[in-house]
Design a protein around this motif. Structure first.
Motif, PDB file in Angstrom:
ATOM      1  N   ALA A  38       7.577   5.419   9.363  1.00 13.81           N
ATOM      2  CA  ALA A  38       8.091   5.808   8.048  1.00 13.81           C
ATOM      3  C   ALA A  38       7.705   4.776   6.994  1.00 13.81           C
ATOM      4  CB  ALA A  38       9.608   5.964   8.103  1.00 13.81           C
ATOM      5  N   THR A  39       7.705   3.501   7.373  1.00 13.88           N
ATOM      6  CA  THR A  39       7.275   2.448   6.450  1.00 13.88           C
ATOM      7  C   THR A  39       5.794   2.606   6.119  1.00 13.88           C
ATOM      8  OG1 THR A  39       8.905   0.965   7.435  1.00 13.88           O
ATOM      9  CG2 THR A  39       7.224  -0.042   6.063  1.00 13.88           C
ATOM     10  N   VAL A  58      11.471   2.833   1.367  1.00 13.72           N
ATOM     11  CA  VAL A  58      10.223   2.064   1.232  1.00 13.72           C
ATOM     12  C   VAL A  58       9.468   2.493  -0.022  1.00 13.72           C
ATOM     13  CG1 VAL A  58       7.956   1.656   2.260  1.00 13.72           C
ATOM     14  CG2 VAL A  58       9.998   1.593   3.682  1.00 13.72           C
ATOM     15  N   ALA A  59       9.455   3.797  -0.309  1.00 12.64           N
ATOM     16  CA  ALA A  59       8.781   4.268  -1.521  1.00 12.64           C
ATOM     17  C   ALA A  59       9.419   3.648  -2.766  1.00 12.64           C
ATOM     18  CB  ALA A  59       8.846   5.795  -1.595  1.00 12.64           C
ATOM     19  N   THR A  60      10.749   3.500  -2.751  1.00 15.27           N
ATOM     20  CA  THR A  60      11.435   2.859  -3.876  1.00 15.27           C
ATOM     21  C   THR A  60      11.070   1.378  -3.963  1.00 15.27           C
ATOM     22  OG1 THR A  60      13.295   4.387  -3.581  1.00 15.27           O
ATOM     23  CG2 THR A  60      13.691   2.427  -4.910  1.00 15.27           C
ATOM     24  N   SER A  81      -6.998  -6.754  -0.375  1.00 16.89           N
ATOM     25  CA  SER A  81      -7.313  -5.331  -0.383  1.00 16.89           C
ATOM     26  C   SER A  81      -6.039  -4.502  -0.278  1.00 16.89           C
ATOM     27  CB  SER A  81      -8.235  -4.986   0.785  1.00 16.89           C
ATOM     28  OG  SER A  81      -7.562  -5.168   2.021  1.00 16.89           O
ATOM     29  N   ALA A  82      -6.128  -3.243  -0.702  1.00 17.28           N
ATOM     30  CA  ALA A  82      -4.977  -2.342  -0.624  1.00 17.28           C
ATOM     31  C   ALA A  82      -4.561  -2.124   0.827  1.00 17.28           C
ATOM     32  CB  ALA A  82      -5.317  -1.009  -1.287  1.00 17.28           C
ATOM     33  N   SER A  83      -5.536  -1.999   1.724  1.00 11.65           N
ATOM     34  CA  SER A  83      -5.221  -1.776   3.136  1.00 11.65           C
ATOM     35  C   SER A  83      -4.504  -2.978   3.744  1.00 11.65           C
ATOM     36  CB  SER A  83      -6.496  -1.461   3.930  1.00 11.65           C
ATOM     37  OG  SER A  83      -7.433  -2.523   3.793  1.00 11.65           O
ATOM     38  N   ARG A 139       2.137   4.450   1.390  1.00  6.59           N
ATOM     39  CA  ARG A 139       0.816   5.009   1.059  1.00  6.59           C
ATOM     40  C   ARG A 139       0.468   4.827  -0.415  1.00  6.59           C
ATOM     41  NH1 ARG A 139       4.443   8.996   1.653  1.00  6.59           N
ATOM     42  NH2 ARG A 139       4.711  10.514  -0.013  1.00  6.59           N
ATOM     43  N   ARG A 140       1.510   4.643  -1.262  1.00 12.57           N
ATOM     44  CA  ARG A 140       1.243   4.465  -2.684  1.00 12.57           C
ATOM     45  C   ARG A 140       0.485   3.172  -2.959  1.00 12.57           C
ATOM     46  NH1 ARG A 140       5.613   4.345  -7.741  1.00 12.57           N
ATOM     47  NH2 ARG A 140       4.024   4.246  -9.377  1.00 12.57           N
ATOM     48  N   VAL A 141       0.548   2.220  -2.037  1.00 11.47           N
ATOM     49  CA  VAL A 141      -0.186   0.962  -2.204  1.00 11.47           C
ATOM     50  C   VAL A 141      -1.672   1.233  -2.388  1.00 11.47           C
ATOM     51  CG1 VAL A 141      -0.869  -1.162  -1.027  1.00 11.47           C
ATOM     52  CG2 VAL A 141       1.505  -0.409  -0.953  1.00 11.47           C
TER      53      VAL A 141
END
Length: 466
Positions: free
Chosen positions: A166-167, A76-78, A96-98, A172-174
């Motif tokens: 995990a997703t 997911v980070a990738t 929004s980011a959230s 969290r980088r969003v």
């Protein structure tokens, strides 16, 4: 989930399916093994054997779920790294980011449900096929493998929940994506920026140290009680989580050393610099293979050490271990299945992340083509980069797997009657050869398709890719 989201999360579905199949097959196999052992005149009355089977089932399912969660979060980070510009554009028009993070988490939940269901069916069918083959050759008699144990839902539910969580964790980088990033391409953190993550690096160090101490405690507890393996399990998870969190600090030095082995040509030197210039990208690409090699090595070393301990105990007290040979053979079959799943996880983790990484770098590759690099030089650069990532991952995985495998066998069987106590780790030489050769082959296979796609378009078109 829209079509693009579904396509992006195919790796997550595959990993969830593997973890679910792993857990279901283990529970079904453990139940069959318990019935076989209970029917044996010698081992059937042993309460220790029954406890060990339950402990082993718990340990293996926990490993499957944990590995699935780590690989999913990494994948997911990738995916997020390649979606930065799209997310930023949505932020520009008011999202929004959230809200973006919740949308990605929903995609992960759907991926977990689909993968968990597919894996449950696959795991159940796998056990039926294995038992059918065993019965046809006279290895297993009168064993009904079609009955589904009620506990098989536990790993499926665990896989769904861990894939979703995990997703959520991987996305969290969003929260750090700003609307201004819509004007540029996705940018990875540099070495200097990665070094500035002091809080995360401190947590990684604490987890690694605590996990290592618990691994040692598991070995010593295992000398008096087989439940020491549970202490070792927690230690293994904590220490490996510390490694995952600190991978962007651990992998660059290893990659720099390995990169010197590939010569001083322009593609090789550029590949070496690419591997260490963006440590987060390199760590995401390598961690899947590190996990796979660690698992394969762990199970192989655990099985070899397990066999050594049992044989030594059998030699010391043959009357106690008269019926152990059949159990050893069955255990070998179980561990062989585990090795197969581990190899699949290694392949999926490496190929998925390398493919995503290469495809997300089309702008970078297009710039190289515009500056004069030929398509052949770009392919050579990616292959060299892939090879050094694979070699570093294999070496690290061999070290970690040997340690974890020995701790597992020692903490589980250190207290058995007539056992030798502490033994040295048994590392099959052929395993090292297979891992090195397999890593080389995997690095080549994993880079073929994405590189062909990335270099198959004109430099100008590649530079225009969003």
């Amino acid at each position: 989930m829209n079509r693009a989201g579904l396509r992006d999360h195919v790796p997550s579905v595959i990993v969830a399916a593997l973890a679910s199949a792993f857990g279901v097959a283990l529970l079904q196999t453990t139940g069959l093994l318990a019935r076989i052992i209970a029917a044996d005149d010698v081992t059937g009355d042993s309460a220790t054997v029954a406890v060990m089977l339950q402990v082993l089932a718990t340990v293996f399912i926990a490993i499957a779920v944990y590995v699935g969660a780590v690989v999913t979060a990494n994948t997911v980070a990738t995916i997020i790294a390649g979606r930065i510009r799209t997310i930023a554009l949505l932020r520009v028009i008011g999202s929004s980011a959230s809200a973006q993070r919740r949308a990605i988490a929903r995609e992960g939940l759907v991926a977990g449900i689909v993968g968990g269901a597919l894996g449950a069916v696959a795991g159940w069918l796998l056990v039926i096929v294995v038992v059918a083959v065993g019965s046809s050759v006279g290895f297993l008699d009168d064993v009904d493998a079609t009955a589904v144990q009620s506990t098989v839902l536990l790993p499926v539910v665990a896989v769904v929940l861990t894939t979703w969580s995990a997703t959520w964790s991987g996305s969290r980088r969003v929260l750090t994506v700003s609307p201004i990033q819509a004007a540029g391409a996705a940018v990875e953190s540099t070495r200097e920026q990665a070094a500035g993550h002091r809080g995360r690096n401190a947590v990684a160090l604490i987890l690694a140290v605590a996990g290592t101490l618990l691994l040692g405690a598991g070995v010593f507890v295992g000398l008096v009680d087989p439940l020491g393996v549970l202490v070792g399990l927690v230690g293994g998870m904590l220490s490996f989580t510390g490694l995952v969190l600190g991978a962007d600090r651990i992998m660059p030095p290893m990659l720099r050393i390995v990169g010197r082995m590939f010569g001083r040509s322009a593609p090789a030197r550029l590949a070496a610099e690419n591997a260490v210039r963006y440590p987060e990208r390199s760590s995401r690409t390598t961690i899947g293979l590190v996990i796979g090699v660690t698992l394969v090595t762990m199970f192989a070393v655990a099985l070899a050490s397990y066999g050594l301990i049992i044989r030594e105990a059998q030699r010391a007290q043959p009357e106690v271990y008269q019926g152990v040979d059949e159990v050893l053979v069955i255990t070998l079959v179980v561990f062989s299945v585990l090795l197969g799943f581990s190899a699949l996880i290694a392949a999926v983790g490496m190929i998925n992340n390398l493919s995503l990484s290469v495809l997300q770098r089309r702008r970078e590759l297009g710039l190289l083509r515009a500056l004069g690099f030929t398509a052949a030089q770009v392919r050579l650069m990616i292959l060299a980069e892939s090879a050094q990532l694979s070699l570093a991952s294999v070496l690290l995985g061999l070290v970690l797997g040997t340690a974890y495998g020995w701790v597992g066998a020692q903490s589980l069987l250190g207290s058995i009657t007539g056992g030798p106590g502490l033994v040295v780790p048994v590392v099959p030489v052929e395993l090292v050869i297979v891992m090195l050769v397999g890593g080389a082959v995997l690095s080549g296979v994993a880079s073929v398709v994405p590189v062909r796609r990335a270099t198959g378009i004109a430099p100008v078109a590649a530079l225009a890719v969003d």
